[in-house]
Design an enzyme around this catalytic site. Structure first.
Site, PDB file in Angstrom:
ATOM      1  N   VAL A 109      -9.011  60.500 -45.667  1.00 18.26           N
ATOM      2  CA  VAL A 109      -9.998  59.653 -45.001  1.00 18.26           C
ATOM      3  C   VAL A 109      -9.853  58.235 -45.549  1.00 18.26           C
ATOM      4  CG1 VAL A 109     -12.477  59.206 -44.727  1.00 18.26           C
ATOM      5  CG2 VAL A 109     -11.616  61.566 -44.672  1.00 18.26           C
ATOM      6  N   ILE A 142     -21.382  74.762 -60.223  1.00 19.61           N
ATOM      7  CA  ILE A 142     -21.168  75.590 -59.031  1.00 19.61           C
ATOM      8  C   ILE A 142     -22.523  76.103 -58.531  1.00 19.61           C
ATOM      9  CG2 ILE A 142     -20.138  77.757 -58.214  1.00 19.61           C
ATOM     10  CD1 ILE A 142     -17.692  77.079 -59.976  1.00 19.61           C
ATOM     11  N   LYS A 144     -18.968  87.855 -67.099  1.00 23.53           N
ATOM     12  CA  LYS A 144     -19.562  86.947 -68.091  1.00 23.53           C
ATOM     13  C   LYS A 144     -21.001  87.378 -68.362  1.00 23.53           C
ATOM     14  CE  LYS A 144     -21.102  82.180 -68.720  1.00 23.53           C
ATOM     15  NZ  LYS A 144     -21.321  80.877 -68.083  1.00 23.53           N
ATOM     16  N   ALA A 162     -16.517  78.730 -65.199  1.00 26.49           N
ATOM     17  CA  ALA A 162     -17.580  79.647 -65.638  1.00 26.49           C
ATOM     18  C   ALA A 162     -18.798  79.446 -64.743  1.00 26.49           C
ATOM     19  CB  ALA A 162     -17.944  79.364 -67.084  1.00 26.49           C
TER      20      ALA A 162
HETATM   21  P1  FAD Z   1     -13.288  68.093 -56.090  1.00 27.64           P
HETATM   22  O1  FAD Z   1     -12.751  69.317 -56.736  1.00 27.64           O
HETATM   23  O2  FAD Z   1     -12.981  66.782 -56.690  1.00 27.64           O
HETATM   24  O3  FAD Z   1     -12.861  68.108 -54.582  1.00 27.64           O
HETATM   25  C1  FAD Z   1     -12.908  66.944 -53.779  1.00 27.64           C
HETATM   26  C2  FAD Z   1     -12.192  67.187 -52.478  1.00 27.64           C
HETATM   27  O4  FAD Z   1     -12.310  66.033 -51.672  1.00 27.64           O
HETATM   28  C3  FAD Z   1     -10.717  67.475 -52.636  1.00 27.64           C
HETATM   29  O5  FAD Z   1     -10.310  68.448 -51.701  1.00 27.64           O
HETATM   30  C4  FAD Z   1     -10.064  66.138 -52.273  1.00 27.64           C
HETATM   31  O6  FAD Z   1      -8.765  66.287 -51.765  1.00 27.64           O
HETATM   32  C5  FAD Z   1     -11.040  65.680 -51.200  1.00 27.64           C
HETATM   33  N1  FAD Z   1     -10.996  64.237 -50.987  1.00 27.64           N
HETATM   34  C6  FAD Z   1     -11.363  63.253 -51.830  1.00 27.64           C
HETATM   35  N2  FAD Z   1     -11.152  62.046 -51.278  1.00 27.64           N
HETATM   36  C7  FAD Z   1     -10.653  62.290 -50.032  1.00 27.64           C
HETATM   37  C8  FAD Z   1     -10.217  61.473 -48.959  1.00 27.64           C
HETATM   38  N3  FAD Z   1     -10.221  60.137 -49.053  1.00 27.64           N
HETATM   39  N4  FAD Z   1      -9.767  62.067 -47.842  1.00 27.64           N
HETATM   40  C9  FAD Z   1      -9.729  63.420 -47.721  1.00 27.64           C
HETATM   41  N5  FAD Z   1     -10.123  64.245 -48.706  1.00 27.64           N
HETATM   42  C10 FAD Z   1     -10.566  63.680 -49.835  1.00 27.64           C
HETATM   43  N6  FAD Z   1     -18.544  73.807 -62.873  1.00 27.64           N
HETATM   44  C11 FAD Z   1     -18.990  75.037 -63.150  1.00 27.64           C
HETATM   45  O7  FAD Z   1     -19.795  75.590 -62.396  1.00 27.64           O
HETATM   46  N7  FAD Z   1     -18.527  75.700 -64.265  1.00 27.64           N
HETATM   47  C12 FAD Z   1     -17.693  75.123 -65.146  1.00 27.64           C
HETATM   48  O8  FAD Z   1     -17.287  75.758 -66.112  1.00 27.64           O
HETATM   49  C13 FAD Z   1     -17.279  73.782 -64.907  1.00 27.64           C
HETATM   50  N8  FAD Z   1     -16.475  73.125 -65.773  1.00 27.64           N
HETATM   51  C14 FAD Z   1     -16.159  71.809 -65.531  1.00 27.64           C
HETATM   52  C15 FAD Z   1     -15.456  71.063 -66.482  1.00 27.64           C
HETATM   53  C16 FAD Z   1     -15.184  69.721 -66.269  1.00 27.64           C
HETATM   54  C17 FAD Z   1     -14.480  68.925 -67.311  1.00 27.64           C
HETATM   55  C18 FAD Z   1     -15.568  69.114 -65.054  1.00 27.64           C
HETATM   56  C19 FAD Z   1     -15.242  67.665 -64.778  1.00 27.64           C
HETATM   57  C20 FAD Z   1     -16.260  69.841 -64.106  1.00 27.64           C
HETATM   58  C21 FAD Z   1     -16.576  71.169 -64.344  1.00 27.64           C
HETATM   59  N9  FAD Z   1     -17.328  71.897 -63.429  1.00 27.64           N
HETATM   60  C22 FAD Z   1     -17.731  73.157 -63.718  1.00 27.64           C
HETATM   61  C23 FAD Z   1     -17.680  71.302 -62.149  1.00 27.64           C
HETATM   62  C24 FAD Z   1     -16.773  71.844 -61.069  1.00 27.64           C
HETATM   63  O9  FAD Z   1     -15.421  71.581 -61.389  1.00 27.64           O
HETATM   64  C25 FAD Z   1     -17.121  71.182 -59.754  1.00 27.64           C
HETATM   65  O10 FAD Z   1     -18.478  71.292 -59.510  1.00 27.64           O
HETATM   66  C26 FAD Z   1     -16.409  71.868 -58.629  1.00 27.64           C
HETATM   67  O11 FAD Z   1     -15.052  71.926 -58.869  1.00 27.64           O
HETATM   68  C27 FAD Z   1     -16.679  71.183 -57.336  1.00 27.64           C
HETATM   69  O12 FAD Z   1     -15.930  70.032 -57.201  1.00 27.64           O
HETATM   70  P2  FAD Z   1     -15.949  69.321 -55.798  1.00 27.64           P
HETATM   71  O13 FAD Z   1     -15.454  70.276 -54.778  1.00 27.64           O
HETATM   72  O14 FAD Z   1     -17.277  68.699 -55.580  1.00 27.64           O
HETATM   73  O15 FAD Z   1     -14.939  68.115 -56.002  1.00 27.64           O
END
Ligand code: FAD
Length: 495
Positions: A186, A346, A79, A51
């Site tokens: 990494v 997001i 939404k 969302a």
């Molecule tokens: P991740 O999705 O964890 O991505 C991390 C990346 O790094 C992956 O590609 C992984 O493979 C890579 N990586 C990690 N370690 C290594 C390594 N050693 N070597 C190479 N690659 C690596 N946000 C909203 O805006 N709306 C919502 O409704 C919402 N609901 C949520 C509900 C929950 C329960 C949670 C926990 C979060 C929610 N969020 C929501 C937050 C949202 O999911 C995140 O902000 C968004 O998905 C961004 O995540 P990210 O890309 O930072 O991390």
């Protein structure tokens, strides 16, 4: 004058990594600055951010995305706001809409007039005076009107979408703009004598160097914490929820143009309707309930049978002390986490990208860039934090230890001051900055029965105007199409 940097390496390919990649690809295309993203399929992504808030439309538009194509590709729905159930008291329900409540009457802000009407027993619930709330409750949707004089121009909208499909969509856009994707894990980070990150090493021995590193590696914060030891400002004393169960199920009944957040025993549950399913989850405080009980509560309130095994996620509310250190900027979960009660993660990614582009570094690495980035991001995180805490602080629930804790806990000074001014005289003029403006605060205060003691002395003669507003809202909603009939779908989904 310092020259351009030559290369950027984004570590991580979740929503954050691919949003950064798409934005940098778009902005830097033709500059000669090389953008590379490395991700590990074996590690995977969080993949539950479904969302959003209306600001994401500006992000998509700036990158030139076609709305219908984006929505079809991500199974997105529109939404109009979030319905909060059981937050003020058990049995209460209100919607925090993306839009205004009423209009000023006789030069007096609507909420003062509404409180005067309420005192004389002549007010409908506050959110009935909002067009997007009425649209949401009737499952109707249309794009806002362009004419600012029209009631139908008084709202905004966001999307609910499949986060993994959004990342895939962004990847295609980024690669089309010349971003290079590498697969690999990494395993090591190398720093130079200044403390800047100079390279990361992958599990197969490849060494990737760059000028600027963007840490999008998720909760671990591989670079910002693992290598650079930023430190973490922990906010669990105000936001004790630290875990979530997530599970999809089928949609039952019409697909609603709004998210639902239902307060439970020691946390709350979300329901986010997408085109092909509903996303569900239960955010809970492990200090106040056990995991199995939390899972049972979530499963017990699903609209239909689960479509997958429930997944558990763990987190700590807070943010990195410094999100930009040297030549490394953290964005996304690597930068911090606030529970998704107002769908803000997001948006915080988007803000990080916008600030990075505003302060894009040159080869002389002026430390002012990092200092200003950190100051601005701290402010945004704290504003969002306060607004989320408000939902807990403004409860009257005393039925469980969790609700007793959050109802009586001490608050950040910034929030305590705001609430004191509101309670005294209905003041919301100090809410004109950040992502949640006056209508959002009014929605939660009045939706959760926090009514000020004093109001504008001129308020009190608005009954006829307020009744006319309700009639105007009802007749406008009646003319709108159903939400489902206007959803842009893929050909297979529509067949
Ligand atoms: P991740 O999705 O964890 O991505 C991390 C990346 O790094 C992956 O590609 C992984 O493979 C890579 N990586 C990690 N370690 C290594 C390594 N050693 N070597 C190479 N690659 C690596 N946000 C909203 O805006 N709306 C919502 O409704 C919402 N609901 C949520 C509900 C929950 C329960 C949670 C926990 C979060 C929610 N969020 C929501 C937050 C949202 O999911 C995140 O902000 C968004 O998905 C961004 O995540 P990210 O890309 O930072 O991390």
């Amino acid at each position: 004058m310092a020259g351009n940097i030559a290369s950027v390496l984004i570590v991580g390919g979740g929503t954050a990594g691919w949003m950064v990649a798409a934005a940098l690809g778009h902005k830097l295309s033709g500059t000669g600055i090389a953008v590379t993203l490395v991700e590990s399929e074996a590690i995977g992504t969080v993949g539950v951010g479904e969302a959003t808030v209306p600001h994401i439309r500006a992000f998509n538009q700036a990158l030139g995305f076609d709305e219908a194509a984006f929505m079809a590709a991500t199974n997105a729905t529109f939404k109009l706001g979030i319905e909060f159930r059981n937050w003020g008291r058990i049995g209460d329900s209100y919607i925090h809409p993306f839009g205004a409540f009423g209009q000023p009457i006789g030069g007096v802000d609507f909420h003062h007039q509404w409180i005067a009407l309420r005192r004389s027993g002549r007010a409908e619930p506050f959110d009935h005076y909002s067009l997007p709330v009425a649209m949401a409750r009737a499952n109707r949707f249309a794009h806002p009107a362009a004419d600012p004089a029209s009631l139908a121009s008084t709202y905004g909208y966001a999307y609910q979408f499949d986060a993994s499909l959004y990342a895939r969509f962004l990847r295609a856009q980024a690669e089309a703009k010349g971003v290079t994707r590498l697969e690999g894990r990494v395993v090591d980070v190398t720093q130079d004598e200044r403390g800047h990150v100079s390279a990361v090493t992958l599990d197969d021995g490849r060494r990737l160097s760059a000028d600027l590193f963007v840490d999008c590696s998720g909760f671990r914060g591989l670079l910002i914490e693992g290598a650079l030891a930023s430190g973490y400002d922990e906010w669990t004393h105000w936001l004790p929820c630290d875990r979530a169960w997530a599970v999809p199920c089928a949609n039952v009944g019409p697909i609603g143009p709004y998210t639902r957040a239902t307060a439970l025993h020691a946390g709350w549950a979300w329901r986010i309707p997408l085109q092909h399913r509903a996303g569900n989850g239960h955010v809970f405080a492990s200090g106040f309930t056990d995991e199995q009980a939390a899972l049972d509560r979530l499963l017990g309130q699903l609209d239909a049978a689960p479509l997958a095994e429930p997944r558990q996620l763990r987190f700590t509310a807070g943010k990195r002390r410094r999100q930009w250190i040297g030549n490394t900027v953290a964005i996304g979960l690597a930068a911090g986490f606030l529970e998704p009660l107002e769908s803000t993660s997001i948006h915080l990614i988007q803000l990080g990208i916008e600030r990075l582009l505003d302060l894009f570094p040159t080869a002389d690495w002026d430390p002012l860039d990092a200092a200003e980035f950190n100051r601005l991001m701290d402010l945004e995180y704290e504003r969002v934090r306060d607004f989320i805490i408000l939902h807990y602080a403004a409860t009257q629930r005393d039925d469980t230890p969790f609700w007793n804790h959050v109802r009586t806990m001490s608050l950040p000074d910034s929030l305590a001051t705001k609430m004191a001014l509101w309670r005294a005289r209905g003041v919301v003029v100090n809410y004109r900055q950040g992502m949640f403006l006056e209508p959002s605060w009014l929605a939660v205060y009045l939706g959760q029965n926090i009514v000020p003691d004093g109001i504008d002395p001129r308020a009190g003669a608005g009954a006829a105007d307020a009744a006319a507003m309700l009639r105007n809202i009802a007749s406008t909603v009646e003319r709108l199409p159903t939400h489902e009939s206007v959803l842009p779908r893929t050909l297979e989904a529509a067949a």
